[in-house]
Design an enzyme around this catalytic site. Structure first.
Site, mmCIF file in Angstrom:
data_model
loop_
_atom_site.group_PDB
_atom_site.id
_atom_site.type_symbol
_atom_site.label_atom_id
_atom_site.label_comp_id
_atom_site.label_asym_id
_atom_site.label_seq_id
_atom_site.Cartn_x
_atom_site.Cartn_y
_atom_site.Cartn_z
ATOM 1 N N LYS A 92 -7.828 -19.527 44.104
ATOM 2 C CA LYS A 92 -7.803 -18.121 44.579
ATOM 3 C C LYS A 92 -8.300 -17.002 43.421
ATOM 4 O O LYS A 92 -8.304 -17.398 42.402
ATOM 5 C CB LYS A 92 -6.347 -17.883 44.970
ATOM 6 C CG LYS A 92 -5.425 -17.882 43.574
ATOM 7 C CD LYS A 92 -3.704 -17.732 44.441
ATOM 8 C CE LYS A 92 -3.170 -17.893 42.943
ATOM 9 N NZ LYS A 92 -1.554 -18.064 43.392
ATOM 10 N N TYR A 96 -9.718 10.391 24.946
ATOM 11 C CA TYR A 96 -9.059 11.073 25.867
ATOM 12 C C TYR A 96 -7.639 11.322 25.264
ATOM 13 O O TYR A 96 -7.227 10.569 24.556
ATOM 14 C CB TYR A 96 -8.909 10.320 27.178
ATOM 15 C CG TYR A 96 -10.144 10.413 27.822
ATOM 16 C CD1 TYR A 96 -10.821 11.600 28.380
ATOM 17 C CD2 TYR A 96 -10.678 9.096 28.545
ATOM 18 C CE1 TYR A 96 -12.081 11.835 29.129
ATOM 19 C CE2 TYR A 96 -11.539 9.225 29.227
ATOM 20 C CZ TYR A 96 -12.348 10.650 29.644
ATOM 21 O OH TYR A 96 -13.550 10.660 30.454
#
Length: 369
Positions: free
Chosen positions: A38, A264
């Protein structure tokens, strides 16, 4: 210059074969092996992984959702595929692609019986999931009679397996709890087998369960993270090989003056002259903000380069003071050296999360045969 020239995730099929062989050596020859593929095979390449495992003789695959199974079928995978968390909206395509559902609640059981009847199915293979303590999905022990009553007069489906999931198989402190789960599961399976006129597969152990509870391998075992090189235990990790290596390059080098800031929100402020490198990967590629501000690091020519400032969407900046490197040089984020488990632990998380987080925009390169 770097050989790669961009951010890549290298997937080593030889390492996968090694891990499969090791895990197979831990179980009896007659015990079936279900490979969990998965989430793009834990962030790698679902099709390449499944094709390799099919060639190695794996007995079963498991995916989370029907669309993952459809992807495998479209790629030519022929082994049985168990869908662990089917949704009512996808039951038609599940049957059309010969995928086998986990039936975990009254609702999904009734929905699937209705769909199977509409599509005129006979003895369609289904898997009954029981909750023995994880409290995530599954019928309770008190619902065994309900399940048997619903199915005894129906010819549309046939139980292929009965299964459950251990909650803490990797934790030795929870051994008593795990053994209680196994005992509960055995009782449920016995009650069902007494009512059926045919045998079903039973499976409860995952990777850590294979290692720590070999007595509970029953007719089949499941492995996900172990196939990808991690065993939730340092000793086991040493015997497995990580299949995925995340690499990138240095895009630009900066020379920072004292008191200058990086990134940032000016999250990093230099206390002295410093050299930094900007790398072309960020939180859109799976490197979350939790790795910034000195918590995570990468390796450049074998030396640690801490991630400084906030992780950007497409870039991270690292401290390369004392590292002889240049723009275009290769950078190792995780792999055989600096494993994903080690990298993840720097941000107080686990290998599963960083592996499955790697964005599909990162180029996959398949190595090995």
């Amino acid at each position: 210059m770097s050989r790669i020239g961009e951010t890549t995730l290298e997937i080593d099929l030889n390492a996968l074969a090694h891990n499969y062989s090791y895990l197979k050596s831990m179980i009896l020859p007659e015990t079936k092996f279900l490979a969990v593929v998965k989430a793009f095979a834990y962030g790698s390449d679902m099709v390449a992984i499944a094709k390799k495992l099919e060639s190695l003789g794996v007995d079963y695959f498991a995916v989370a959702y029907a669309k993952e199974g459809v992807l495998l079928r479209d790629a030519g995978i022929e082994r049985p595929i168990l869908v662990l968390h089917p949704q009512p909206a996808h039951l038609d395509c599940l049957i059309d692609r010969c995928l086998e559902p986990s039936l975990y609640s009254k609702n999904i059981l009734n929905q699937f019986l209705k769909t199977a009847q509409q599509k005129k199915q006979e003895a369609y293979p289904v898997h009954i999931k029981f909750n023995t303590g994880l409290n995530r999905l599954g019928f309770g022990e008190n619902e065994v009679d309900f399940i048997l009553k619903e199915l005894e007069q129906r010819s549309e489906v046939k139980i292929k397996s009965i299964f459950s999931h251990l909650a803490a198989s990797e934790d030795p402190r929870e051994k008593e709890f795990s053994k209680a789960q196994i005992t509960s599961f055995e009782k449920i399976a016995e009650r069902i087998s007494q009512k059926l006129n045919y045998k079903t597969l039973r499976h409860i152990v995952n990777t850590s369960g294979i290692i720590n509870y070999p007595e509970a391998q029953f007719e089949m075992v499941r492995s996900g993270i172990g196939l990808y090189g991690y065993g939730n235990d340092a000793e086991i990790d040493s015997k497995l090989k990580p299949i995925a290596t995340l690499k990138t390059i240095i895009s630009q080098i900066h020379h920072i003056k004292p008191n200058e800031t990086v990134g940032y929100n000016r999250a990093y402020k230099s206390d002295r002259s410093k050299t930094t490198a900007t790398l072309p990967l960020g939180h859109a590629d799976g490197i979350g903000r939790q790795y910034g501000n000195g918590r995570g690091y990468v390796l450049i020519h074998g030396k640690k380069a801490p991630i400084i400032g906030n992780v950007c969407m497409d870039m991270i900046m690292v401290d390369i003071d004392g590292i002889d490197c240049k723009e275009g040089d290769e950078v190792l984020v995780f792999g055989q050296q600096n494993s994903a488990e080690v990298f993840a632990s720097s941000a107080n998380t686990i290998s599963y999360e960083i592996l499955t987080a790697i964005s599909q925009r990162v180029k996959r390169i398949i190595t090995g045969t």
